[in-house]
Design a protein around this motif. Structure first.
Motif, PDB file in Angstrom:
ATOM      1  N   LEU A 238       1.163  -1.325  -0.109  1.00 10.52           N
ATOM      2  CA  LEU A 238      -0.332  -0.148   0.158  1.00 10.52           C
ATOM      3  C   LEU A 238       0.619   1.908  -0.045  1.00 10.52           C
ATOM      4  N   ILE A 239       1.857   1.650   0.926  1.00  9.21           N
ATOM      5  CA  ILE A 239       3.153   2.323   0.877  1.00  9.21           C
ATOM      6  C   ILE A 239       3.466   2.649  -0.620  1.00  9.21           C
ATOM      7  N   ASP A 240       3.857   1.666  -1.261  1.00  4.44           N
ATOM      8  CA  ASP A 240       4.387   2.240  -2.729  1.00  4.44           C
ATOM      9  C   ASP A 240       3.879   1.856  -3.551  1.00  4.44           C
ATOM     10  N   GLN A 241       1.910   2.295  -3.420  1.00  3.04           N
ATOM     11  CA  GLN A 241       1.045   2.406  -4.142  1.00  3.04           C
ATOM     12  C   GLN A 241       0.593   4.454  -4.197  1.00  3.04           C
ATOM     13  N   PHE A 242       0.671   3.904  -2.817  1.00  5.94           N
ATOM     14  CA  PHE A 242       0.024   5.377  -2.904  1.00  5.94           C
ATOM     15  C   PHE A 242       0.447   6.580  -1.812  1.00  5.94           C
ATOM     16  N   TYR A 243       1.873   6.010  -2.194  1.00  9.48           N
ATOM     17  CA  TYR A 243       2.887   7.411  -1.093  1.00  9.48           C
ATOM     18  C   TYR A 243       4.390   7.466  -2.399  1.00  9.48           C
ATOM     19  N   ALA A 244       4.584   8.744  -1.935  1.00  4.12           N
ATOM     20  CA  ALA A 244       6.039   8.598  -2.636  1.00  4.12           C
ATOM     21  C   ALA A 244       7.237   9.708  -2.308  1.00  4.12           C
ATOM     22  N   PRO A 245       8.548   9.133  -2.754  1.00  3.99           N
ATOM     23  CA  PRO A 245       9.412  10.053  -1.928  1.00  3.99           C
ATOM     24  C   PRO A 245       9.043  11.412  -2.442  1.00  3.99           C
ATOM     25  N   ILE A 246       9.940  12.527  -1.250  1.00  2.33           N
ATOM     26  CA  ILE A 246      10.304  13.525  -1.631  1.00  2.33           C
ATOM     27  C   ILE A 246      11.295  14.042  -2.428  1.00  2.33           C
ATOM     28  N   PRO A 247      11.059  14.770  -3.133  1.00  2.00           N
ATOM     29  CA  PRO A 247      12.513  14.657  -4.218  1.00  2.00           C
ATOM     30  C   PRO A 247      13.023  16.076  -3.071  1.00  2.00           C
ATOM     31  N   ALA A 248      14.161  15.641  -2.769  1.00  2.00           N
ATOM     32  CA  ALA A 248      15.707  16.723  -2.199  1.00  2.00           C
ATOM     33  C   ALA A 248      15.343  18.217  -2.710  1.00  2.00           C
ATOM     34  N   ALA A 249      14.920  18.076  -4.148  1.00  2.00           N
ATOM     35  CA  ALA A 249      14.926  19.220  -4.825  1.00  2.00           C
ATOM     36  C   ALA A 249      14.215  20.478  -4.181  1.00  2.00           C
ATOM     37  N   SER A 250      12.679  19.920  -3.399  1.00  2.00           N
ATOM     38  CA  SER A 250      11.418  20.949  -3.745  1.00  2.00           C
ATOM     39  C   SER A 250      11.741  21.171  -2.608  1.00  2.00           C
ATOM     40  N   VAL A 251      12.331  20.540  -1.454  1.00  2.00           N
ATOM     41  CA  VAL A 251      12.652  21.290  -0.450  1.00  2.00           C
ATOM     42  C   VAL A 251      13.878  22.196   0.143  1.00  2.00           C
ATOM     43  N   ALA A 252      13.047  23.715   0.992  1.00  2.00           N
ATOM     44  CA  ALA A 252      13.586  24.685   0.665  1.00  2.00           C
ATOM     45  C   ALA A 252      14.682  24.213   2.611  1.00  2.00           C
ATOM     46  N   HIS A 254      16.549  22.190   4.271  1.00  2.00           N
ATOM     47  CA  HIS A 254      16.639  21.110   5.007  1.00  2.00           C
ATOM     48  C   HIS A 254      15.032  20.974   5.808  1.00  2.00           C
ATOM     49  N   GLN A 255      13.742  21.214   5.588  1.00  2.00           N
ATOM     50  CA  GLN A 255      12.932  21.334   6.340  1.00  2.00           C
ATOM     51  C   GLN A 255      11.560  21.753   5.723  1.00  2.00           C
ATOM     52  N   LEU A 256      10.138  20.575   6.332  1.00  2.00           N
ATOM     53  CA  LEU A 256       9.111  20.553   5.305  1.00  2.00           C
ATOM     54  C   LEU A 256       8.528  21.559   5.731  1.00  2.00           C
ATOM     55  N   ASP A 257       7.428  22.374   5.329  1.00  2.00           N
ATOM     56  CA  ASP A 257       6.803  23.294   6.025  1.00  2.00           C
ATOM     57  C   ASP A 257       5.181  22.744   5.586  1.00  2.00           C
ATOM     58  N   LEU A 258       4.097  22.255   6.385  1.00  2.00           N
ATOM     59  CA  LEU A 258       3.174  21.404   6.574  1.00  2.00           C
ATOM     60  C   LEU A 258       1.974  22.282   7.134  1.00  2.00           C
ATOM     61  N   CYS A 259       0.791  22.339   6.883  1.00  2.00           N
ATOM     62  CA  CYS A 259      -0.167  22.873   7.092  1.00  2.00           C
ATOM     63  C   CYS A 259      -0.480  22.225   7.705  1.00  2.00           C
ATOM     64  N   PRO A 260      -1.274  23.686   9.201  1.00  2.00           N
ATOM     65  CA  PRO A 260      -1.582  22.586  10.248  1.00  2.00           C
ATOM     66  C   PRO A 260      -2.834  22.176  10.034  1.00  2.00           C
ATOM     67  N   VAL A 294       8.377  20.996  10.321  1.00  2.00           N
ATOM     68  CA  VAL A 294       9.213  19.253  10.906  1.00  2.00           C
ATOM     69  C   VAL A 294      10.426  19.197   9.707  1.00  2.00           C
ATOM     70  N   PRO A 295      11.547  18.594  10.357  1.00  2.00           N
ATOM     71  CA  PRO A 295      12.935  17.894   9.745  1.00  2.00           C
ATOM     72  C   PRO A 295      12.442  17.469   8.096  1.00  2.00           C
ATOM     73  N   TYR A 296      13.111  17.601   6.997  1.00  2.00           N
ATOM     74  CA  TYR A 296      13.513  16.774   6.501  1.00  2.00           C
ATOM     75  C   TYR A 296      14.248  16.043   6.936  1.00  2.00           C
ATOM     76  N   LEU A 297      14.100  14.636   6.120  1.00  2.00           N
ATOM     77  CA  LEU A 297      15.262  13.574   6.309  1.00  2.00           C
ATOM     78  C   LEU A 297      14.535  12.735   4.777  1.00  2.00           C
ATOM     79  N   SER A 298      16.256  12.041   4.610  1.00  2.00           N
ATOM     80  CA  SER A 298      15.798  11.809   3.068  1.00  2.00           C
ATOM     81  C   SER A 298      15.486   9.981   4.048  1.00  2.00           C
ATOM     82  N   GLY A 299      14.736   9.845   2.128  1.00  2.00           N
ATOM     83  CA  GLY A 299      13.677   9.159   2.531  1.00  2.00           C
ATOM     84  C   GLY A 299      12.083   9.502   2.545  1.00  2.00           C
ATOM     85  N   ALA A 300      11.240  10.305   3.241  1.00  2.00           N
ATOM     86  CA  ALA A 300      10.637  11.308   3.966  1.00  2.00           C
ATOM     87  C   ALA A 300       9.904  10.795   2.111  1.00  2.00           C
TER      88      ALA A 300
END
Length: 430
Positions: A238-252, A254-260, A294-300
């Motif tokens: 299910l993870i493989d079908q529903f989720y995708a890696p977050i490209p490092a190029a799209s992250v500024a 080294h942190q992710l900005d999320l909707c509260p 939240v921190p961006y980690l490789s594999g997010a």
């Protein structure tokens, strides 16, 4: 399919995955790039048979584009939606658009050019023109969507804040595979491999996780749910079908900005932070508190856009309604019988049972036409519940729904806002 396999072959998202994948397929980097471009453009069938054999996968046949069977402008808009959806997949995954454009988009431009020549219209014939038009209601740039025939979509926009909308995804389903149905089929397929009681628990656990965790730092987070941990093989599929890696190029930074509110990623524009969630509460929370960081980690990992649109955002309202009813003493079950309804509420004393579907449609006409009813809950009181902001946005929402429902000779169904429904049910213990 091809893209997913070669990413795994090269060890994506680690640096150098393209070179490793090309080496393992015994082809040059330029040849690998050309095959990848074909796959990104929906032309996997043109990749040589030998490459598919090396991957151990049957070569796919070209998927026919569905024929709308109506007027050319309508078909054009449908294909624009499908093409934009495929471009969005490329941007979400790799941060850029690949050439050639998807075949649906090229076909739409051809229709637009021919129609402009024959009828002196001014439909978009380039990507820049389409991006400009896509941020406006369809009826403003395509008159064919201005009449009763397209009442469900004529005010729809294909783009908002530089990204495709839920309306765009829904329209694209008329031309290519229905993304919402595909996700549902994948989850159903995993559940069908289990005994009924385990299937229901897995279904409920997965539905909750895609609502509550649209962004995860690592796969291990999924195993915090005991039902997902019990079925690791199904969870991985299910993870493989529903989720995708977050490209490092799209992250500024080294942190992710999320909707509260939704916990999905937000973007910074000239006017401020923007959330994909259209509930005004998301905008208000962002303006007041700013994004969650939240921190961006490789594999997010990030839930794919279609799953966010069709499952995460409506699901937030489903979980909120279930929590409110539970707090009032009602016994609540989410997604019973593998989602035969969004929730069932039972009074703890009286023999009262309610089957509820929570619907977050912008168009009451579209909801009225598409709702099929509660086939498995004939002995329950049946309700459609809409988020309060929908009625605030469209004051005659409920009346429009009932009017269209009656005009199309559809079965009568009760429809009410979430706050009104909770007020109407009252205390579940008394």
């Amino acid at each position: 399919m091809f893209v997913d396999e070669i990413r795994r072959l090269g060890g994506y998202p680690d640096r150098g995955w393209r070179g490793r994948a090309a080496a393992r397929l015994n082809i040059s980097r330029p040849t690998f790039a050309r095959y990848l471009s074909l796959a990104e453009s929906g032309m996997e069938h043109e990749i040589p048979e030998s490459i598919w054999e090396a991957l151990g996968i049957a070569r796919p046949q070209p998927a026919p584009i569905k024929e709308w069977g109506q007027d050319a402008p309508t078909e054009m808009v449908i294909l624009f939606a499908a093409g934009l959806s495929k471009l969005q997949e490329q941007v979400d995954r790799d941060g850029r658009v690949f050439a050639p454009y998807p075949v649906e988009l090229m076909r739409a431009f051809n229709i637009a050019s021919a129609h402009n020549f024959a009828h002196a219209t001014q439909y978009p014939i380039s990507l820049s023109e389409l991006l400009a038009a896509g941020h406006r209601p369809i009826y403003e740039w395509c008159e064919a969507f201005g009449g009763d025939k397209h009442e469900s979509y004529y005010t729809a926009e294909l783009l908002c804040n530089g990204a495709i909308t839920q309306d765009c995804l829904e329209l694209s389903a008329f031309a290519v595979e229905d993304e919402e149905e595909r996700f549902y089929s994948v989850l159903q397929g995993q559940c069908n491999l289990l005994p009924d009681d385990q299937a229901q628990r897995l279904y409920r656990a997965w539905r909750k996780v895609v609502i509550e965790r649209p962004v995860v730092s690592a796969k291990a987070e999924f195993l915090q749910d005991p039902d997902l941990a019990l079925h690791i093989q199904a969870t991985n599929a299910l993870i493989d079908q529903f989720y995708a890696p977050i490209p490092a190029a799209s992250v500024a930074g080294h942190q992710l900005d999320l909707c509260p509110l939704s916990k999905t990623r937000v973007i910074k524009t000239r006017t401020g932070w923007q959330s994909e969630m259209r509930d005004p509460r998301a905008r208000i929370k962002l303006e007041r508190d700013g994004p969650l960081k939240v921190p961006y980690l490789s594999g997010a990992l990030e839930l794919k856009r279609a799953a966010r649109m069709f499952w995460t955002f409506p699901g937030i309202h489903e979980i909120e309604l279930a929590a409110e009813l539970t707090n009032k003493g009602w016994e609540v079950e989410l997604w019973p019988n593998l989602d035969a309804a969004d929730l069932v509420a039972r009074h703890k004393v009286r023999k009262e049972r309610y089957a509820v579907d929570v619907k977050d449609y912008l168009s009451p006409a579209r909801l009225a036409r598409s709702f099929a009813g509660f086939a498995r809950f004939k002995h329950h009181r049946q309700y459609i519940v809409i988020p309060d902001y929908q009625q605030a946005r469209t004051p005659d929402y409920l009346e429009s729904f009932k009017r269209v429902r009656a005009a199309k000779l559809k079965a009568t169904v009760q429809i009410v806002t979430a706050s009104k429904f909770v007020e109407q049910l009252g205390d579940g213990r008394a």
